[in-house]
Write an enzyme that holds these catalytic residues in place. Structure first.
Site, mmCIF file in Angstrom:
data_model
loop_
_atom_site.group_PDB
_atom_site.id
_atom_site.type_symbol
_atom_site.label_atom_id
_atom_site.label_comp_id
_atom_site.label_asym_id
_atom_site.label_seq_id
_atom_site.Cartn_x
_atom_site.Cartn_y
_atom_site.Cartn_z
ATOM 1 N N HIS A 20 -111.104 -25.269 -45.919
ATOM 2 C CA HIS A 20 -110.218 -24.308 -45.248
ATOM 3 C C HIS A 20 -110.437 -22.893 -45.791
ATOM 4 C CE1 HIS A 20 -107.346 -27.967 -44.808
ATOM 5 N NE2 HIS A 20 -107.795 -27.692 -43.597
ATOM 6 N N LYS A 44 -97.003 -36.472 -38.697
ATOM 7 C CA LYS A 44 -97.117 -37.421 -39.810
ATOM 8 C C LYS A 44 -96.230 -36.896 -40.949
ATOM 9 C CE LYS A 44 -101.405 -35.567 -38.581
ATOM 10 N NZ LYS A 44 -102.402 -34.609 -38.982
ATOM 11 N N ARG A 95 -116.398 -29.443 -38.586
ATOM 12 C CA ARG A 95 -117.209 -30.038 -39.653
ATOM 13 C C ARG A 95 -118.274 -30.970 -39.110
ATOM 14 N NH1 ARG A 95 -111.951 -32.401 -42.287
ATOM 15 N NH2 ARG A 95 -111.816 -32.780 -40.069
ATOM 16 N N SER A 133 -108.531 -32.938 -45.737
ATOM 17 C CA SER A 133 -107.253 -33.099 -46.445
ATOM 18 C C SER A 133 -106.902 -34.582 -46.551
ATOM 19 C CB SER A 133 -106.137 -32.376 -45.691
ATOM 20 O OG SER A 133 -106.391 -30.999 -45.637
HETATM 21 O O1 PNS Z 1 -104.673 -29.296 -39.273
HETATM 22 P P1 PNS Z 1 -104.337 -29.969 -37.980
HETATM 23 O O2 PNS Z 1 -103.263 -31.018 -38.206
HETATM 24 O O3 PNS Z 1 -105.554 -30.522 -37.282
HETATM 25 O O4 PNS Z 1 -103.727 -28.822 -37.030
HETATM 26 C C1 PNS Z 1 -103.232 -29.138 -35.752
HETATM 27 C C2 PNS Z 1 -102.460 -27.938 -35.153
HETATM 28 C C3 PNS Z 1 -101.385 -27.443 -36.111
HETATM 29 C C4 PNS Z 1 -103.422 -26.804 -34.876
HETATM 30 C C5 PNS Z 1 -101.824 -28.426 -33.810
HETATM 31 O O5 PNS Z 1 -101.163 -29.648 -34.026
HETATM 32 C C6 PNS Z 1 -100.841 -27.429 -33.228
HETATM 33 O O6 PNS Z 1 -101.231 -26.371 -32.774
HETATM 34 N N1 PNS Z 1 -99.536 -27.779 -33.260
HETATM 35 C C7 PNS Z 1 -98.473 -26.933 -32.757
HETATM 36 C C8 PNS Z 1 -97.831 -27.533 -31.500
HETATM 37 C C9 PNS Z 1 -98.687 -27.226 -30.280
HETATM 38 O O7 PNS Z 1 -98.883 -26.088 -29.905
HETATM 39 N N2 PNS Z 1 -99.209 -28.316 -29.673
HETATM 40 C C10 PNS Z 1 -100.082 -28.235 -28.524
HETATM 41 C C11 PNS Z 1 -101.529 -28.105 -28.988
HETATM 42 S S1 PNS Z 1 -102.650 -28.040 -27.642
#
Ligand code: PNS
Length: 170
Positions: A20, A44, A95, A133
């Site tokens: 990150h 989660k 990645r 992570s």
């Molecule tokens: O590190 P992650 O868990 O892969 O990140 C995922 C994240 C935070 C980018 C995604 O879950 C998100 O944007 N969540 C906010 C809610 C939202 O906008 N959901 C629709 C996504 S298309």
């Protein structure tokens, strides 16, 4: 020449890794301002609560001397948060090919929700491309060595919870 833009780097960051930080460094050099947006309520149960996740990132960003990076928490839709902070770009790291399906779907959905908000993908640097992570959490829980995978701020907290094995001193 393009005007300085505000980019947003969203994620769970549970915990932040050297992968990150690589994306933060490179994208903050590309765009004028980078806002690291930590998702408050992940689906989660997180290993670290939102304040811990934010603090660990802030400490790592300061240690890495990344002045264009700020860290904040968010709730709700990413597209709404991006509009609130005036971001034009979403940054995500890639990645491996296995990341592409999920990332493509999210970027298309975000564009549908907010046309004009572009997602830019940075491919991970080779030396950190294997870090996730999820694997850091699993190895730390089992007392394995995660030094080299996470910044010092994260290593210190993992050591508090799981003992000296996490820094290879079991
Ligand atoms: O590190 P992650 O868990 O892969 O990140 C995922 C994240 C935070 C980018 C995604 O879950 C998100 O944007 N969540 C906010 C809610 C939202 O906008 N959901 C629709 C996504 S298309």
């Amino acid at each position: 020449m393009t005007a300085a833009m505000t980019a947003i780097y969203p994620g769970s960051f549970d915990p932040v890794t050297k992968g990150h930080l690589d994306v933060m460094r490179r994208s903050s050099e590309l765009f004028g301002t980078l806002i690291v947006a930590v998702l408050r309520n992940t689906s989660k149960a997180p290993m670290f609560d939102i304040d811990e996740r934010r603090e660990m990132i802030a400490q790592a960003v300061s240690a890495e001397k990344l002045p264009a990076v700020t860290v904040t928490a968010f709730d709700g839709l990413l597209t709404d948060f991006a509009a609130e902070v005036g971001a034009q770009i979403i940054v995500r790291g890639l990645r491996a090919v296995s990341d592409v399906e999920y990332e493509l779907q999210m970027s298309l959905m975000n564009r549908r929700l907010k046309p004009g908000l572009e997602t830019v993908f940075l491919t991970a640097s080779e030396d950190v491309s294997f870090i996730s992570s999820r694997l850091v959490r699993e190895i730390a829980r089992l007392g394995g060595d995660v030094s080299g995978l996470v910044p010092a701020s994260v290593l210190a907290r993992l050591k508090e919870r799981f003992g000296p094995g996490v820094e290879g001193k079991a």
